[in-house]
Design a protein around this motif. Structure first.
Motif, PDB file in Angstrom:
ATOM      1  N   ILE A   1       0.858  -1.187   0.000  1.00  0.00           N
ATOM      2  CA  ILE A   1       0.000   0.000   0.000  1.00  0.00           C
ATOM      3  C   ILE A   1       0.893   1.236   0.000  1.00  0.00           C
ATOM      4  N   GLY A   2       0.554   2.213  -0.845  1.00  0.00           N
ATOM      5  CA  GLY A   2       1.294   3.458  -0.905  1.00  0.00           C
ATOM      6  C   GLY A   2       0.425   4.618  -0.478  1.00  0.00           C
ATOM      7  N   VAL A   3       1.063   5.623   0.101  1.00  0.00           N
ATOM      8  CA  VAL A   3       0.394   6.861   0.488  1.00  0.00           C
ATOM      9  C   VAL A   3       1.154   8.006  -0.177  1.00  0.00           C
ATOM     10  N   ASP A   4       0.427   8.848  -0.894  1.00  0.00           N
ATOM     11  CA  ASP A   4       1.011  10.038  -1.501  1.00  0.00           C
ATOM     12  C   ASP A   4       0.260  11.236  -0.942  1.00  0.00           C
ATOM     13  N   GLN A   5       0.943  12.343  -0.739  1.00  0.00           N
ATOM     14  CA  GLN A   5       0.323  13.539  -0.185  1.00  0.00           C
ATOM     15  C   GLN A   5       0.842  14.767  -0.907  1.00  0.00           C
ATOM     16  N   GLY A   6       0.066  15.827  -0.856  1.00  0.00           N
ATOM     17  CA  GLY A   6       0.516  17.066  -1.456  1.00  0.00           C
ATOM     18  C   GLY A   6      -0.406  18.227  -1.147  1.00  0.00           C
TER      19      GLY A   6
END
Length: 116
Positions: free
Chosen positions: A9-14
């Protein structure tokens, strides 16, 4: 509910400034009636499938002489990104909006096989 298989599982934020209309007299600041701004957001790397995206307002600069009417949402979520959408209406005046977002979903793994 979105169920994930056994993949990592990946988490990307911005964060993204959707507009800043105060300085140049844009329609979010000077207009009335229904108004909308959209901004394409690209993930730092693609997910295996469309992730779950949560979006929120991290900065709003608004005129307080009328009611604050606003909607912040996402549209067209894909493996590569999504569209952040801000809407307002009536006599609400918005100088600028910045949103923050988090995407959560399956990511590719080096051991994945491509059998296509």
């Amino acid at each position: 509910m979105k169920a994930f298989r056994t993949h990592p599982i990946g988490v990307d934020q911005g964060e993204a400034v959707l507009f800043s209309d105060f300085a140049d007299g844009g329609d979010m600041w000077t207009g009335e009636g229904p108004r909308e701004r959209c901004s394409a957001i690209t993930f730092s790397q693609p997910f295996r499938s469309a992730p779950v995206v949560q979006i929120g307002v991290s900065l709003w600069d608004v005129d307080t002489s009328s009611a604050l009417r606003a909607e912040v949402t996402t549209e067209n979520i894909t493996k590569e990104g999504f569209v952040a959408v801000f809407r307002t209406w009536s006599d609400t005046r918005i100088a600028r909006i910045r949103v923050n977002w988090t995407a959560l979903g399956e990511v590719a793994h080096e051991d994945d096989w491509d059998i296509s």
